[in-house]
Design a protein around this motif. Structure first.
Motif, PDB file in Angstrom:
ATOM      1  N   GLY A 106      -9.072  -2.471  -9.535  1.00  0.00           N
ATOM      2  CA  GLY A 106      -9.232  -1.293 -10.391  1.00  0.00           C
ATOM      3  C   GLY A 106      -9.570  -0.044  -9.589  1.00  0.00           C
ATOM      4  O   GLY A 106      -9.036   1.037  -9.853  1.00  0.00           O
ATOM      5  N   LEU A 107     -10.433  -0.184  -8.596  1.00  0.00           N
ATOM      6  CA  LEU A 107     -10.767   0.954  -7.740  1.00  0.00           C
ATOM      7  C   LEU A 107      -9.556   1.430  -6.940  1.00  0.00           C
ATOM      8  O   LEU A 107      -9.322   2.635  -6.815  1.00  0.00           O
ATOM      9  CB  LEU A 107     -11.909   0.591  -6.790  1.00  0.00           C
TER      10      LEU A 107
ATOM     11  N   LEU B 175     -13.736   1.530   3.825  1.00  0.00           N
ATOM     12  CA  LEU B 175     -13.160   0.222   4.118  1.00  0.00           C
ATOM     13  C   LEU B 175     -11.635   0.261   4.012  1.00  0.00           C
ATOM     14  O   LEU B 175     -10.921  -0.176   4.923  1.00  0.00           O
ATOM     15  CB  LEU B 175     -13.725  -0.833   3.164  1.00  0.00           C
ATOM     16  N   LEU B 176     -11.129   0.807   2.910  1.00  0.00           N
ATOM     17  CA  LEU B 176      -9.674   0.853   2.729  1.00  0.00           C
ATOM     18  C   LEU B 176      -9.007   1.807   3.707  1.00  0.00           C
ATOM     19  O   LEU B 176      -7.908   1.527   4.204  1.00  0.00           O
ATOM     20  CB  LEU B 176      -9.334   1.248   1.293  1.00  0.00           C
TER      21      LEU B 176
ATOM     22  N   GLU C  46      -4.446   5.670   5.694  1.00  0.00           N
ATOM     23  CA  GLU C  46      -4.209   6.800   4.794  1.00  0.00           C
ATOM     24  C   GLU C  46      -2.870   6.692   4.074  1.00  0.00           C
ATOM     25  O   GLU C  46      -2.781   6.881   2.856  1.00  0.00           O
ATOM     26  CB  GLU C  46      -4.275   8.090   5.608  1.00  0.00           C
ATOM     27  N   ALA C  47      -1.816   6.385   4.803  1.00  0.00           N
ATOM     28  CA  ALA C  47      -0.478   6.341   4.207  1.00  0.00           C
ATOM     29  C   ALA C  47      -0.398   5.320   3.078  1.00  0.00           C
ATOM     30  O   ALA C  47       0.220   5.568   2.044  1.00  0.00           O
ATOM     31  CB  ALA C  47       0.567   6.042   5.272  1.00  0.00           C
TER      32      ALA C  47
ATOM     33  N   VAL D 154       3.779  -2.326   4.440  1.00  0.00           N
ATOM     34  CA  VAL D 154       2.700  -2.754   5.322  1.00  0.00           C
ATOM     35  C   VAL D 154       2.188  -4.093   4.822  1.00  0.00           C
ATOM     36  O   VAL D 154       2.153  -4.341   3.618  1.00  0.00           O
ATOM     37  CB  VAL D 154       1.547  -1.718   5.305  1.00  0.00           C
ATOM     38  N   GLU D 155       1.816  -4.951   5.747  1.00  0.00           N
ATOM     39  CA  GLU D 155       1.261  -6.237   5.359  1.00  0.00           C
ATOM     40  C   GLU D 155       0.008  -6.011   4.523  1.00  0.00           C
ATOM     41  O   GLU D 155      -0.878  -5.247   4.895  1.00  0.00           O
ATOM     42  CB  GLU D 155       0.915  -7.044   6.607  1.00  0.00           C
ATOM     43  N   GLU D 156      -0.035  -6.652   3.366  1.00  0.00           N
ATOM     44  CA  GLU D 156      -1.185  -6.520   2.483  1.00  0.00           C
ATOM     45  C   GLU D 156      -2.376  -7.254   3.066  1.00  0.00           C
ATOM     46  O   GLU D 156      -2.229  -8.315   3.680  1.00  0.00           O
ATOM     47  CB  GLU D 156      -0.867  -7.107   1.103  1.00  0.00           C
ATOM     48  N   ILE D 157      -3.565  -6.709   2.855  1.00  0.00           N
ATOM     49  CA  ILE D 157      -4.792  -7.372   3.273  1.00  0.00           C
ATOM     50  C   ILE D 157      -5.388  -8.019   2.043  1.00  0.00           C
ATOM     51  O   ILE D 157      -5.657  -7.353   1.045  1.00  0.00           O
ATOM     52  CB  ILE D 157      -5.787  -6.375   3.884  1.00  0.00           C
ATOM     53  N   ASP D 158      -5.549  -9.321   2.082  1.00  0.00           N
ATOM     54  CA  ASP D 158      -6.076 -10.083   0.956  1.00  0.00           C
ATOM     55  C   ASP D 158      -7.593 -10.127   1.056  1.00  0.00           C
ATOM     56  O   ASP D 158      -8.144 -10.703   1.984  1.00  0.00           O
ATOM     57  CB  ASP D 158      -5.493 -11.495   0.975  1.00  0.00           C
TER      58      ASP D 158
END
Length: 176
Positions: free
Chosen positions: A32-33, A112-113, A119-120, A130-134
């Protein structure tokens, strides 16, 4: 943080309070954030993004006056700070009001993000995926995920309207 494997129940020590939740509940809250940040991104002009980048790169905690030497309430600088706050990147550190001497705090989740995804990715302007970070615990995402909703936002060129600041966060498509 404490994890009970059978239930994926987490106990999060949040300072003055401890919250218990499942990994799925935590993932939903964090998702949600991220949605709020990405939904607000189209409203942030390139010069405002430059300001955010300068805040993120600042060696300490900058003041409003350092970022905007001629700061005044109801100015473009004030609107920029409000937009970046609405987008969940920053907040006033000591008071709940922007003023020249107020320090600009980067929200921990935004930091953190910014550092992990970049930024992109937050602004959705990647030319390549981009590879997602789980951020979920191992095993939490073993079931098939629900399809992501299409991002809602204002058409290109539409101006920031503070009265509509929370409209883009609503999932209600019946609004005019």
């Amino acid at each position: 943080m404490h994890l009970t494997h059978a239930e994926h129940e987490l106990e999060l020590d949040l300072g003055p309070v401890t919250v218990s939740c499942t990994a799925d509940e935590l993932a939903a809250a964090l998702t949600g954030l991220v949605r709020e940040m990405r939904a607000a991104a189209p409203f942030i002009r390139p010069d405002e993004r430059d300001t955010l980048r300068a805040i993120m790169d600042h060696a300490g905690v900058p003041t409003v006056g350092e970022m905007f030497p001629d700061f005044a309430r109801d100015s473009d600088a004030h609107t920029t700070l409000r937009k970046l706050r609405t987008a969940q990147f920053i907040r006033p550190q000591d008071r709940d009001r922007w003023a020249v001497e107020e320090h600009i705090e980067v929200k921990p989740f935004a930091r953190l993000l910014w550092e992990r995804l970049g930024e992109a990715h937050l602004f959705g302007d990647l030319s390549e995926p981009v590879e997602e970070i789980d951020l979920a615990l191992p095993g939490v995402n073993d079931s098939e995920p629900a399809p992501e909703e299409k991002q809602k936002g204002k058409p290109d060129g539409e101006e920031w309207n503070e009265a509509d600041v929370l409209d883009f966060l609503s999932d209600d498509d019946t609004k005019d």
